[in-house]
Design an enzyme around this catalytic site. Sequence first.
Site, PDB file in Angstrom:
ATOM      1  CG  HIS A 117      -1.921   0.987   1.385  1.00 27.16           C
ATOM      2  ND1 HIS A 117      -1.669   2.290   1.742  1.00 27.16           N
ATOM      3  CD2 HIS A 117      -3.256   0.907   1.190  1.00 27.16           C
ATOM      4  CE1 HIS A 117      -2.810   2.965   1.776  1.00 27.16           C
ATOM      5  NE2 HIS A 117      -3.793   2.152   1.437  1.00 27.16           N
ATOM      6  CG  ASP A 194       0.738  -1.906   6.402  1.00 26.92           C
ATOM      7  OD1 ASP A 194      -0.144  -1.944   7.274  1.00 26.92           O
ATOM      8  OD2 ASP A 194       0.577  -1.348   5.295  1.00 26.92           O
ATOM      9  CD  GLN A 197      -6.690  -4.120   4.650  1.00 29.42           C
ATOM     10  OE1 GLN A 197      -7.580  -4.778   5.185  1.00 29.42           O
ATOM     11  NE2 GLN A 197      -6.901  -2.916   4.143  1.00 29.42           N
ATOM     12  CE  LYS A 220      -7.019   0.405   6.525  1.00 26.51           C
ATOM     13  NZ  LYS A 220      -7.750   0.894   5.349  1.00 26.51           N
ATOM     14  CB  CYS A 371      -3.577   3.199  -1.705  1.00 24.68           C
ATOM     15  SG  CYS A 371      -4.865   4.403  -1.428  1.00 24.68           S
TER      16      CYS A 371
HETATM   17  C1  LIG Z   1      -2.212  -2.589   3.736  1.00 25.04           C
HETATM   18  C2  LIG Z   1      -2.562  -1.225   4.184  1.00 25.04           C
HETATM   19  N1  LIG Z   1      -1.624  -0.463   4.743  1.00 25.04           N
HETATM   20  C3  LIG Z   1      -1.891   0.783   5.198  1.00 25.04           C
HETATM   21  C4  LIG Z   1      -3.140   1.330   5.076  1.00 25.04           C
HETATM   22  C5  LIG Z   1      -3.353   2.714   5.560  1.00 25.04           C
HETATM   23  O1  LIG Z   1      -4.282   2.767   6.590  1.00 25.04           O
HETATM   24  P1  LIG Z   1      -4.835   4.185   7.044  1.00 25.04           P
HETATM   25  O2  LIG Z   1      -5.446   4.811   5.846  1.00 25.04           O
HETATM   26  O3  LIG Z   1      -5.829   3.877   8.091  1.00 25.04           O
HETATM   27  O4  LIG Z   1      -3.672   4.964   7.535  1.00 25.04           O
HETATM   28  C6  LIG Z   1      -4.154   0.553   4.500  1.00 25.04           C
HETATM   29  C7  LIG Z   1      -5.536   1.052   4.377  1.00 25.04           C
HETATM   30  O5  LIG Z   1      -5.911   1.827   3.573  1.00 25.04           O
HETATM   31  C8  LIG Z   1      -3.857  -0.729   4.037  1.00 25.04           C
HETATM   32  O6  LIG Z   1      -4.803  -1.479   3.454  1.00 25.04           O
END
Ligand SMILES: Cc1ncc(COP(=O)(O)O)c(C=O)c1O
Lengths: 416, 416, 140, 140
Positions: A117, A194, A197, A220, A371
């Site tokens: 992401h 990270d 998910q 999430k 993203c």
């Molecule tokens: C794998 C992953 N990493 C990071 C993020 C970023 O999360 P957030 O937008 O809550 O900062 C997301 C979600 O959009 C994600 O799916």
Amino acid sequence: MDVKAVRRDFPLLSGGSSLAYLDNAATAQKPEAVLRAIRDFYETSNANPLRGLYALSQRATDAYEEAREAVRDFIGAGSAEEIIFTRNATESLNLVAYSYGSLLQAGDEIAVSVTEHHSNLLPWQQLAGRTGAVLRWIECDAAGIITEDAFRSALSERTRLVAMAQVSNVLGRENDIRTFARIAHEAGAVFVCDGAQSVPHMPVDVRALGVDFLAFSGHKMCGPMGIGVLYGRRELLEKMPPFLFGGEMIEYVTREGATWAELPHKFEAGTVNAAGAVGLKAAIDYYRAVGFDEIVRREEALSELAYRTLAGIPHLRILGAPEGAEDSAVREGAGAERHGIFSFTLDGVHPHDIAEILSADGIAVRAGHHCAQVLLQHLGVSSAARVSLAFYNTEEEILRLGESLRSVRRRMGYAE
Amino acid sequence: MDVKAVRRDFPLLSGGSSLAYLDNAATAQKPEAVLRAIRDFYETSNANPLRGLYALSQRATDAYEEAREAVRDFIGAGSAEEIIFTRNATESLNLVAYSYGSLLQAGDEIAVSVTEHHSNLLPWQQLAGRTGAVLRWIECDAAGIITEDAFRSALSERTRLVAMAQVSNVLGRENDIRTFARIAHEAGAVFVCDGAQSVPHMPVDVRALGVDFLAFSGHKMCGPMGIGVLYGRRELLEKMPPFLFGGEMIEYVTREGATWAELPHKFEAGTVNAAGAVGLKAAIDYYRAVGFDEIVRREEALSELAYRTLAGIPHLRILGAPEGAEDSAVREGAGAERHGIFSFTLDGVHPHDIAEILSADGIAVRAGHHCAQVLLQHLGVSSAARVSLAFYNTEEEILRLGESLRSVRRRMGYAE
Amino acid sequence: MQNSFYREIINDHNLRPLHKHMLPRAQRELRGVNPSCGDDITLRLTVRDGVIEEGAYTGDGCAISQASADMMLDLVLGKTTEEALHLADIFLRMIKGGASAEEIGELEEAGSLIDVSHMPARVKCAVLGWHTLQNLLGEE
Amino acid sequence: MQNSFYREIINDHNLRPLHKHMLPRAQRELRGVNPSCGDDITLRLTVRDGVIEEGAYTGDGCAISQASADMMLDLVLGKTTEEALHLADIFLRMIKGGASAEEIGELEEAGSLIDVSHMPARVKCAVLGWHTLQNLLGEE
Ligand SMILES: Cc1ncc(COP(=O)(O)O)c(C=O)c1O
Ligand SMILES: Cc1ncc(COP(=O)(O)O)c(C=O)c1O
């Protein structure tokens, strides 16, 4: 699991709307218990935590620190001082990139997987730009799988940091973090995981995984927006400089300089989001009440059904799936492996049009690059539709999704 | 203003507790309307804003962008693109220091007043350390007043940035921002205004003031925790690099690099706190419903009473007040000038002991350095107690404060 | 609670401390500070043959921090460094809510600070002198 | 709404575009992109004596972006650049909800995209071709 009962816990899902909410990887719905916890905090404990000597501020402090302890316990960290509250996973990862990153030097290497992401990719790309460190890519195969060989070949004795998601937000695949973290450590690098998910969908234990940092977001996992978590190993956090500067993170300030507060406060500048932390604790409690095992089992079952349903739709291609998989050919467990996340394309129909038509049918899915532009470029698609599940989804919703998807090409003017 | 009616709007204040909450500069209490708005968002509009094509996400986006528009209107900004949602004022100020600060060079000068909160001091001190810029101090006099002369003498033709609060969180004094911003501009510097203590208590118009940046927090103006604002002039925001990197703030990402989304998204990485923004809008609406003029008038009246009450207490010294001010000698308006913020010491009693004793009497005040150690060093005290008012406070609470304070020395064992 | 709490022993030790003065012949001295509230104590000791012969403190801070240091010196003067460290250990555990009634008895007057275990914001004040003592004796 | 919306003109222009092809003798070309969704259009024109004599586009994207570009070319071919810019102005205002019925009439088939004014997430798709046209003609 009694899904009907579970759905009654969620005001948005039980309000008589027939929306099939299948965009859970973007954000999850909130149970009543979370909404109530936020309100309770403001009604009974609202004060600026950490500094007040009066009882109300003490209550706020206690509520905030209990939330930290709940998070510590939830992810198996050794100490509550290793839990830093942030705004979201993105900020958690930026914190590491700015702070730990400032210890890197030109020529050092940072290894990042192509499946990441943007929130776990751009901070490292930028860090490389700032410091002269070299960004090395960990490649995935056509199925989106990162093999141990691919992993090893992105590392060298100059690797200082490895960043990787436990579960991809596009492919839903789980990386073997335990193995990768061990290899990274052997190479002398720290491992940034990270968990955006993964933490909402499987028990995650930072010590069992052996990661140095773990980032995730409250929203999430049925918690409120505006609260995220960074876990960091104490030895690392201790040697890192602060990231944001301001109230509550100092020990002494003079005109000439400053010294920093102890962990975790060193990394929590300004008034904290205590209500958000309390809401996140309520979400953790809710997971416990429903039963995390139950949640995982149910999401696996839904995942299997979704995979089978999607794989059976003509002209539909699931990203990272073998070409031309057909209903009957779907291997058992192939759906569960995706942790409820399926991105796909439909021949001749742009993903935005898919999402728009599904929306007209009361089904919420996402369309776009999710993203993860580098991954999509790697897979050779510019955009995809994505279905992502949570335990409160129903079999009926998935069947409705299947029906609706079958009709899309016709409704776009194709003769099937 | 019908204070009784207003207090009924605040669950924490009307819940039968007899607490006199006099720590409003730390954080404000929340009206029912704000709590309801947060819940409503989660019950009817909860989705990840900005990217979903389905109706629910569109509702979330609309709610979020309406909140941005409400903030724009509230502070008189020219365009909603100039409003960036952050976590709190601290993050807003750090954003400017990291991002605008990256345009500074060694030898450039940054002027900061000695009265600043750490959140508007440390980011600049650190920036100077990172870039080799020189930190110059804008001095205040014994009353805490920054004169035009003092201001001018901290500036030079190398000054690139001036940072100053509109209202001090220790002394409650208002700086003449309009004049100072003009002088800063004449010197070729940008003016960063910390509005954390002004925006909640007086109408602030960024264009009338002529500031380049304005930072404030939602939680200090009856909004939720976890949401803050940075206003920035468009021309400046446009030339500034992003601060946090991740989802929603990009245009294109490749393995080699990235280009950024348009304002304001360029500065809002990751999932936004839409519920927090919606709560902040509800707070603005609440201010409007009560009437900002009414709020200001009432806070002035309470301020006058508080000043008179405190000034009449033997052995009590108000920071930044003429030595030995006595009840009868208090000039009219001297209280209102302090915008409801009074820091003080009591001879022979440590501020922590003051706060503890007041707390036993059901009165919440703060004691400590108030995140302004440089100012306290300048004034020659190591710690102080602080009373800070909001429109929902009552005359009776202030009189109770006075009585309680009069008893403190006796209760600490002094013969009056 | 706090009301009566302030009325008794603490106020006495705060207003009329027995050991708050310089100690010109001190062998050892150490400063302890609580940055968040400005409590500031300098502890000075003379130790001969493992026994704390003389001790005093100077400093500035809230009643709890000052009174606690004063009571501490009352208790440890004339004791061996080992005994002093043992008592400091009990005191710190008492404040965290983990000492037995019998142990608290050993603390004599300082045992009255047990109330602080219900006042989390004041814990740092109460333990400042004792931590400083530990550090000073641990320094050998 | 969206259901019928897709069933009509848009699908037709998307599946059987009249102007989606190369234009070897084009004098001018410009690429327009919506990064967030991947809509990608390259517009090519031949203008002689202030009149748009030939025009075509190539690209990739959602039905709305492609159909909108196709309808646009249908409308502006043979018109002066001034007229084309005038029509683009009307179209963009229509999508934002600020055009009169009479003006919308001038847009002919492209007027059917008025539904997009209620679909904020698709606005960028609908206006991509028109913005590209503006930029291309404004480039002189
Ligand atoms: C794998 C992953 N990493 C990071 C993020 C970023 O999360 P957030 O937008 O809550 O900062 C997301 C979600 O959009 C994600 O799916
Ligand atoms: C003048 C001033 N600036 C900045 C801040 C920081 O605000 P926050 O803690 O909400 O970031 C405060 C509040 O503590 C303040 O009083």
